[in-house]
Write a protein that holds these residues in place. Structure first.
Motif, PDB file in Angstrom:
ATOM      1  N   VAL A  10     -78.771  -3.403 -52.375  1.00  0.00           N
ATOM      2  CA  VAL A  10     -79.735  -3.240 -52.727  1.00  0.00           C
ATOM      3  C   VAL A  10     -80.592  -1.780 -53.119  1.00  0.00           C
ATOM      4  CG1 VAL A  10     -81.787  -4.783 -53.129  1.00  0.00           C
ATOM      5  CG2 VAL A  10     -80.123  -5.665 -51.870  1.00  0.00           C
ATOM      6  N   ALA A  11     -80.873  -1.804 -54.371  1.00  0.00           N
ATOM      7  CA  ALA A  11     -81.583  -0.003 -54.344  1.00  0.00           C
ATOM      8  C   ALA A  11     -83.038  -1.080 -55.537  1.00  0.00           C
ATOM      9  CB  ALA A  11     -80.955   0.631 -54.933  1.00  0.00           C
ATOM     10  N   SER A  12     -83.862   0.592 -55.527  1.00  0.00           N
ATOM     11  CA  SER A  12     -85.027   0.650 -55.737  1.00  0.00           C
ATOM     12  C   SER A  12     -84.049   0.996 -56.820  1.00  0.00           C
ATOM     13  CB  SER A  12     -85.710   1.512 -55.059  1.00  0.00           C
ATOM     14  OG  SER A  12     -85.937   1.539 -53.477  1.00  0.00           O
ATOM     15  N   ASP A  13     -85.346   0.410 -57.972  1.00  0.00           N
ATOM     16  CA  ASP A  13     -84.991   0.379 -59.026  1.00  0.00           C
ATOM     17  C   ASP A  13     -85.801   1.816 -59.930  1.00  0.00           C
ATOM     18  OD1 ASP A  13     -84.284   0.187 -61.419  1.00  0.00           O
ATOM     19  OD2 ASP A  13     -86.002  -1.847 -62.202  1.00  0.00           O
ATOM     20  N   VAL A  14     -85.111   2.691 -59.765  1.00  0.00           N
ATOM     21  CA  VAL A  14     -85.572   4.487 -60.175  1.00  0.00           C
ATOM     22  C   VAL A  14     -84.661   4.857 -60.205  1.00  0.00           C
ATOM     23  CG1 VAL A  14     -87.865   4.096 -58.395  1.00  0.00           C
ATOM     24  CG2 VAL A  14     -86.020   5.178 -57.432  1.00  0.00           C
ATOM     25  N   GLY A  15     -84.429   6.001 -61.061  1.00  0.00           N
ATOM     26  CA  GLY A  15     -83.894   7.242 -60.923  1.00  0.00           C
ATOM     27  C   GLY A  15     -82.474   7.454 -60.817  1.00  0.00           C
ATOM     28  N   ALA A  16     -81.121   7.491 -60.552  1.00  0.00           N
ATOM     29  CA  ALA A  16     -80.477   7.459 -60.372  1.00  0.00           C
ATOM     30  C   ALA A  16     -79.881   5.988 -60.075  1.00  0.00           C
ATOM     31  CB  ALA A  16     -79.331   8.768 -59.223  1.00  0.00           C
ATOM     32  N   ASN A  17     -80.353   5.794 -59.322  1.00  0.00           N
ATOM     33  CA  ASN A  17     -79.895   4.441 -58.457  1.00  0.00           C
ATOM     34  C   ASN A  17     -79.880   3.124 -60.007  1.00  0.00           C
ATOM     35  OD1 ASN A  17     -80.320   5.231 -56.160  1.00  0.00           O
ATOM     36  ND2 ASN A  17     -82.076   4.137 -55.946  1.00  0.00           N
ATOM     37  N   ARG A  18     -80.533   3.860 -61.087  1.00  0.00           N
ATOM     38  CA  ARG A  18     -80.430   2.597 -62.065  1.00  0.00           C
ATOM     39  C   ARG A  18     -78.739   2.942 -62.581  1.00  0.00           C
ATOM     40  NH1 ARG A  18     -86.269   3.877 -64.310  1.00  0.00           N
ATOM     41  NH2 ARG A  18     -87.266   2.951 -63.154  1.00  0.00           N
ATOM     42  N   LEU A  29     -81.887  -4.487 -57.880  1.00  0.00           N
ATOM     43  CA  LEU A  29     -81.891  -3.324 -57.986  1.00  0.00           C
ATOM     44  C   LEU A  29     -83.483  -3.755 -57.959  1.00  0.00           C
ATOM     45  CD1 LEU A  29     -81.312  -1.010 -61.135  1.00  0.00           C
ATOM     46  CD2 LEU A  29     -81.069  -0.407 -58.870  1.00  0.00           C
ATOM     47  N   ALA A  30     -84.634  -3.287 -57.224  1.00  0.00           N
ATOM     48  CA  ALA A  30     -85.810  -4.020 -56.137  1.00  0.00           C
ATOM     49  C   ALA A  30     -87.164  -2.613 -56.941  1.00  0.00           C
ATOM     50  CB  ALA A  30     -85.003  -4.031 -55.014  1.00  0.00           C
ATOM     51  N   SER A  31     -87.572  -3.591 -57.709  1.00  0.00           N
ATOM     52  CA  SER A  31     -88.986  -1.957 -58.118  1.00  0.00           C
ATOM     53  C   SER A  31     -90.076  -3.077 -57.306  1.00  0.00           C
ATOM     54  CB  SER A  31     -89.129  -2.792 -59.474  1.00  0.00           C
ATOM     55  OG  SER A  31     -89.731  -3.395 -60.624  1.00  0.00           O
ATOM     56  N   SER A  32     -90.724  -4.076 -56.803  1.00  0.00           N
ATOM     57  CA  SER A  32     -91.513  -4.484 -56.097  1.00  0.00           C
ATOM     58  C   SER A  32     -91.148  -4.761 -54.801  1.00  0.00           C
ATOM     59  CB  SER A  32     -92.151  -5.464 -56.477  1.00  0.00           C
ATOM     60  OG  SER A  32     -91.307  -6.953 -56.711  1.00  0.00           O
TER      61      SER A  32
END
Length: 86
Positions: A10-18, A29-32
């Motif tokens: 599980v990764a933050s839904d930002v930048g290179a992670n996408r 992906l998680a943004s909240s």
């Protein structure tokens, strides 16, 4: 690193992670805060999902980010740069 080890991630839904994690296919992906809870809960509840994402993530790393893939790309880039300045 989790993907390379064949573990679900599980990764933050930002930048290179996408670019690296394809949501629902190679990881989550998680943004909240709620997204994080839902993603981790899904992994906790489903051994099948953990296995599926772990295997798909490992394949993605080997196909796109392994040194056997990256080194030839860098070699080609360096040859192109040297040729352009030489």
């Amino acid at each position: 690193q989790y993907m390379a080890a064949g573990l679900p991630c599980v990764a933050s839904d930002v930048g290179a992670n996408r670019e690296v994690v394809k949501h629902g296919a190679t990881g989550l992906l998680a943004s909240s805060e709620q997204d994080w809870f839902s993603a981790l809960h899904s992994l906790f509840e489903s051994a099948e999902l953990r296995q599926q994402l772990g295997e798909a993530g490992r394949r993605r790393v080997l196909e796109h980010f392994d040194r056997q893939v990256i080194v030839p790309r860098f070699d080609s880039l360096f040859e192109e740069l040297v040729g352009a300045t030489g």
